[in-house]
Enzyme design. Structure first.
Site, PDB file in Angstrom:
ATOM      1  N   HIS A 137       0.869  -1.178   0.000  1.00 30.05           N
ATOM      2  CA  HIS A 137       0.000   0.000   0.000  1.00 30.05           C
ATOM      3  C   HIS A 137       0.904   1.225   0.000  1.00 30.05           C
ATOM      4  O   HIS A 137       1.697   1.408   0.922  1.00 30.05           O
ATOM      5  CB  HIS A 137      -0.890  -0.035   1.248  1.00 30.05           C
ATOM      6  CG  HIS A 137      -1.993   0.991   1.232  1.00 30.05           C
ATOM      7  ND1 HIS A 137      -1.761   2.336   1.217  1.00 30.05           N
ATOM      8  CD2 HIS A 137      -3.346   0.844   1.246  1.00 30.05           C
ATOM      9  CE1 HIS A 137      -2.911   2.981   1.218  1.00 30.05           C
ATOM     10  NE2 HIS A 137      -3.891   2.092   1.228  1.00 30.05           N
ATOM     11  N   THR A 148     -14.249  23.799 -49.740  1.00 30.13           N
ATOM     12  CA  THR A 148     -15.161  22.929 -49.002  1.00 30.13           C
ATOM     13  C   THR A 148     -15.173  21.599 -49.730  1.00 30.13           C
ATOM     14  O   THR A 148     -15.128  21.576 -50.973  1.00 30.13           O
ATOM     15  CB  THR A 148     -16.590  23.503 -48.945  1.00 30.13           C
ATOM     16  OG1 THR A 148     -17.068  23.670 -50.281  1.00 30.13           O
ATOM     17  CG2 THR A 148     -16.624  24.858 -48.244  1.00 30.13           C
ATOM     18  N   HIS A 149     -15.184  20.522 -49.003  1.00 30.60           N
ATOM     19  CA  HIS A 149     -15.093  19.172 -49.573  1.00 30.60           C
ATOM     20  C   HIS A 149     -13.794  18.989 -50.361  1.00 30.60           C
ATOM     21  O   HIS A 149     -13.703  18.139 -51.234  1.00 30.60           O
ATOM     22  CB  HIS A 149     -16.283  18.867 -50.510  1.00 30.60           C
ATOM     23  CG  HIS A 149     -17.603  19.219 -49.914  1.00 30.60           C
ATOM     24  ND1 HIS A 149     -18.321  18.349 -49.119  1.00 30.60           N
ATOM     25  CD2 HIS A 149     -18.324  20.372 -49.961  1.00 30.60           C
ATOM     26  CE1 HIS A 149     -19.444  18.940 -48.722  1.00 30.60           C
ATOM     27  NE2 HIS A 149     -19.459  20.181 -49.205  1.00 30.60           N
ATOM     28  N   SER A 182      14.655   8.340 -46.514  1.00 30.35           N
ATOM     29  CA  SER A 182      15.929   7.631 -46.631  1.00 30.35           C
ATOM     30  C   SER A 182      16.177   7.232 -48.085  1.00 30.35           C
ATOM     31  O   SER A 182      17.296   7.048 -48.517  1.00 30.35           O
ATOM     32  CB  SER A 182      15.926   6.397 -45.721  1.00 30.35           C
ATOM     33  OG  SER A 182      14.864   5.539 -46.102  1.00 30.35           O
ATOM     34  N   LYS A 194      12.446  14.645 -50.954  1.00 30.56           N
ATOM     35  CA  LYS A 194      11.273  14.765 -50.087  1.00 30.56           C
ATOM     36  C   LYS A 194      11.405  15.811 -48.974  1.00 30.56           C
ATOM     37  O   LYS A 194      12.427  15.918 -48.311  1.00 30.56           O
ATOM     38  CB  LYS A 194      10.983  13.407 -49.446  1.00 30.56           C
ATOM     39  CG  LYS A 194      10.610  12.326 -50.451  1.00 30.56           C
ATOM     40  CD  LYS A 194       9.144  12.352 -50.788  1.00 30.56           C
ATOM     41  CE  LYS A 194       8.371  11.517 -49.805  1.00 30.56           C
ATOM     42  NZ  LYS A 194       6.946  11.507 -50.129  1.00 30.56           N
ATOM     43  N   GLU A 231       2.065  15.588 -39.137  1.00 31.31           N
ATOM     44  CA  GLU A 231       1.619  14.186 -39.082  1.00 31.31           C
ATOM     45  C   GLU A 231       1.786  13.625 -37.672  1.00 31.31           C
ATOM     46  O   GLU A 231       0.928  12.915 -37.155  1.00 31.31           O
ATOM     47  CB  GLU A 231       2.414  13.350 -40.082  1.00 31.31           C
ATOM     48  CG  GLU A 231       2.029  13.684 -41.511  1.00 31.31           C
ATOM     49  CD  GLU A 231       2.925  12.993 -42.536  1.00 31.31           C
ATOM     50  OE1 GLU A 231       2.391  12.377 -43.453  1.00 31.31           O
ATOM     51  OE2 GLU A 231       4.166  13.076 -42.414  1.00 31.31           O
TER      52      GLU A 231
END
Lengths: 265, 536
Positions: free
Chosen positions: B69, B141-142, B264, B269, B276
């Site tokens: 405890h 929109t959309h 890599s 990139k 993310e």
């Protein structure tokens, strides 16, 4: 000659008659408090401090709250703690409460009205009667038990002083022991409690008895030409306790003469 | 707590050391009140301090091996070192009195760190929004081009969401300002409500109105939901960021270090990895919030099923949320906003976004609405099919409209041309900014030299001090007004007036100073009571 100082704030409106009340009746140099001149004054240089009535700083926040935080009141507080006699009338009383020099607080009159009429008040017997040595206030004269009985009787039962206030309802401190101390230091009572004050208290002193705050205006009842001189009792008190000479030919001199002869009128 | 997703300050609140320190804080407040009430001698406090200083978490953990405890282990270790004064420690308390009261302290402190991180994020968003009031982008929109708008307004919308989250976090701080010392089932069997109040006042907490053995767990759900409103706002921003950074858009890019690598395998990139990461972390927060909401239904006066969940979820939700807000603040500060890409994208659809304005112009000129709609649609759809393959001119829609006799006749070529002016879409900006930030772009620029947390009302700290007469002091004004309310036919039972002071301070200031000022000046203890709250 020592000085009597009167702090004046934006909104104070009783300062002139208050100054004359002192200056005309006592051998004391009455001046409006000016810290640039007076801040160096010691307790011994001062007969008394009188915080006059009216308003102060619009009475924003609470009546007297802003004035209580001014440099002037910081000065008053210092001198008061050293034992200088202090009197606060009306807004002056409110300021003294806000400063913490006197207990309690003042709120709106229970009638929700502005009160501007003479009120019937009385002084607690123990203060005016010498036999009670633990209740003393520098602003109240003392008489031996069997002397001036008529005078003592009048001032401890009923005399009349004008009142002029919207927030004259005195509320006692919340804390029980503070409340008891404050009650014990009540000097002046209303006979009809127009404002709704706690236990009809109209004026109180501090434990040391050098500070007095009250709602009614004794300075407005100190000239026979304008309705009564009963307010002079407080000046008689301070002249007695602080050995301030009474000015020759003054209303106070006449008042003191009569009192000496055991008469009030 | 994952090392790479945590910041030291928040992590330390949830360390074992801080846990024991917060227990000690509560035990110490309890001892102080025992001293004040004359039940313990004054030297107990220093004896406790010395005993506590002589111990370390490893001592408690070793003892816990025996006791099974944690609170008993703590009390036994410290209590034993207090010698013959040890029996005062924890006297009359149940473990949850200490555990939950200290947990409130740690949770409240964590929420305060969250508000600090949020403040920085809101400041950064504000700066970028005002930088780009006149930057025109296409509103979507959309995912489809809708109408042009200011990119500043896009950011203002994100700001406003964070502003709401900020309010939620502040409320959560209030919800967590409760403690309990009411014993095994909340009945004060060993001490009094007055004693509890004195202890809690020292910790700036209020007593739980009715506790079980614990503080009810719905309070933690409120906290989780407040955190969610912040991290979901991060999620929405990061999601948009990822769209803006896509190759086809390129409107906003993440900051990219000189030596940074994106892939890599593919040297070209530049990936929106921060955004993310934030979207991913936002999912974990929703998980922790779900876990905490499972904790509300405890058996009767409490069971211990919530404990294991909280040992994981509370540290993680705070540490992760704090990390997210701080990372998002950096992202906002460093993101590369590219107005030229926004312009290029805007005109890629040949000005189709003006379709509603053309429709309105036709209807205004008296044409039947359905007829007008179908006319505009037929011209527009002809173009929209070719947008993706770049077969159209910049103002193809305008050109085609001018070619149409009916449209040209009804609206006129000058007016038609005017409909393709993008400035028309920025007109409401001052109003919107004033609503969101409390200051228009023009005023903002005029106060150029002022610090942002001073000049932008939405970033200022607002403290509300409420003063009212004590319940037993007659409120003459309120009474008069209440009478009139009754006379006007309202069933008014009672009414009291309050006086409120709204104090604005720079956003990063500490509101504690106002506690002090209010207690010294704004209220008179003889007749009034007061409350100080941070409301923004």
């Amino acid at each position: 000659m020592k000085k009597t100082l009167l702090p004046v704030f934006p909104g104070t409106n009783c300062e002139k008659e208050s100054l004359l009340w002192i200056a005309d009746n006592l051998e004391s140099k009455a001046e409006f408090l000016d810290l640039s001149k007076h801040s160096t004054l010691k307790a011994d240089d001062i007969d008394a401090i009188f915080v006059p009535g009216g308003f102060s700083y619009g009475d924003y926040l609470r009546a007297g709250a802003i004035a209580a935080r001014s440099d002037e009141m910081a000065f008053v507080k210092k001198r008061a703690v050293e034992g200088v006699a202090v009197l606060g009338i009306c807004n002056g009383f409110q300021i003294l409460c806000e400063t913490g020099l006197l207990p309690g607080a003042l709120v709106k009159n229970i009638t929700r009205r502005y009160h501007h009429f003479p009120v019937s008040i009385r002084i607690e017997t123990a203060y005016i009667n010498k036999s009670n040595s633990n209740k003393k206030c520098v602003w109240i004269p003392e008489f031996n038990e069997n002397e001036q009985e008529e005078v003592q009787k009048e001032f401890t039962t009923e005399f009349s002083v004008p009142m002029s206030c919207g927030m004259g309802n005195w509320i006692a401190p919340v804390n029980e022991s503070d409340k008891n101390i404050a009650e014990n230091n009540a000097v002046i009572y209303y006979n009809h409690n127009e404002n709704g004050s706690y236990k009809s208290i109209a004026g109180i002193t501090n434990q040391a008895g050098n500070i007095l705050g009250m709602m009614p205006h004794p300075e407005r009842a100190s000239d026979s030409a304008v309705g009564g001189v009963d307010g002079l009792i407080f000046l008689l008190g301070i002249s007695q306790s602080r050995n301030i000479k009474i000015r020759a030919g003054s209303e106070l001199e006449k008042f003191a003469e009569k009192i000496k002869m055991g008469r009030t009128h | 707590m994952i090392e790479r997703y945590s910041r030291p300050e928040m992590k330390s609140i949830w360390s074992e050391d801080s846990k024991y320190a917060s227990w000690a804080e509560v035990e110490k407040a309890h001892l102080s009140v025992l001293i004040e009430t004359g039940e313990a001698p004054a030297e107990v406090l220093s004896i406790f301090d010395n005993a506590y200083k002589s111990k370390s978490p490893s001592d408690y953990l070793a003892r816990e091996q025996e006791t099974g405890h944690d609170v008993i282990a703590f009390v036994a270790e410290v209590g034993d070192s207090m010698g013959d004064k040890g029996h005062f420690l924890h006297k009359g308390l149940t473990s949850s009195d200490v555990l939950d009261t200290s947990l409130s302290l740690r949770t409240r402190k964590s929420l305060e760190l969250i508000t600090n991180s949020l403040q920085k994020l809101r400041e950064n968003l504000t700066k970028r929004a005002f930088e780009h009031t006149n930057t025109v982008c296409i509103g979507r929109t959309h995912g489809i081009h809708a109408e042009p708008m200011s990119f500043g307004q896009v950011l203002a919308s994100h700001f406003s969401e964070f502003q709401r989250a900020h309010t939620e976090i502040i409320n959560a701080q209030k919800i967590m300002s409760f403690g309990k010392l009411s014993g095994a089932v909340g009945t004060y069997s060993q001490m009094t409500p007055e004693f509890e109040l004195s202890v809690l006042q020292k910790l700036k907490l209020q007593p739980e109105a009715v506790a079980t053995q614990v503080i009810p767990r719905d309070r933690f759900v409120t906290v989780a939901s407040a955190i969610l409103s912040a991290t979901n706002a991060v999620d929405r921003f990061a999601t948009n960021m990822r769209h803006w950074a896509r190759t086809e858009l390129g409107e906003v890019l993440e900051p990219f270090g000189k030596k940074q690598k994106g892939s890599s395998a593919m040297p070209h990139k530049k990936n929106p990895i921060l955004a993310e990461n934030l979207c991913g972390l936002a999912r974990t927060i929703r998980g922790f919030a779900g876990m905490l909401s499972e904790n509300v239904a405890l058996w009767h006066e409490r069971d211990i099923s919530h404990s294991s969940v909280e040992r994981m979820a509370l540290p993680d939700i705070f540490v992760t949320a704090d990390f997210m807000l701080s990372r998002c603040a950096n992202l906002v500060e460093g993101m590369q906003i590219r107005p030229e890409a926004m312009q290029a994208n805007l005109w890629k659809s040949g000005g189709l976004w003006a379709s509603q304005s053309v429709l309105t112009a036709l209807v205004t000129s008296g044409m039947n609405r359905t007829e007008a709609y179908e006319l505009v649609q037929s011209i527009a759809l002809e173009i929209s099919g070719k947008v993706a393959t770049n077969q159209i001119n910049k103002k193809q829609f305008l050109e085609d409209l001018l070619q149409n006799k009916k449209v040209k006749e009804k609206v006129g070529s000058d007016k038609l041309t005017g409909l393709f002016d993008t400035d028309r879409y920025l007109r409401s900006l001052p109003v919107t900014f004033k609503r969101v930030f409390g200051i228009t772009p023009e005023e903002y620029n005029r106060k150029n030299s002022e610090a942002i947390q001073n000049k932008v009302p939405a970033l200022q700290k607002i403290i509300k001090v409420t003063v009212e007469l004590l319940p037993d002091v007659l409120d003459t004004e309120a009474k008069t007004i209440a009478n009139d309310m009754r006379l006007s036919g309202n069933a008014v039972i009672d009414m009291r007036q309050q006086k409120c002071f709204f104090i604005r301070m720079p956003g990063n200031s500490n509101p504690d100073c106002m506690d002090k000022y209010a207690s010294e000046v704004l209220y008179n203890p003889v007749i009034e009571q007061f409350k100080v709250e941070v409301i923004q």
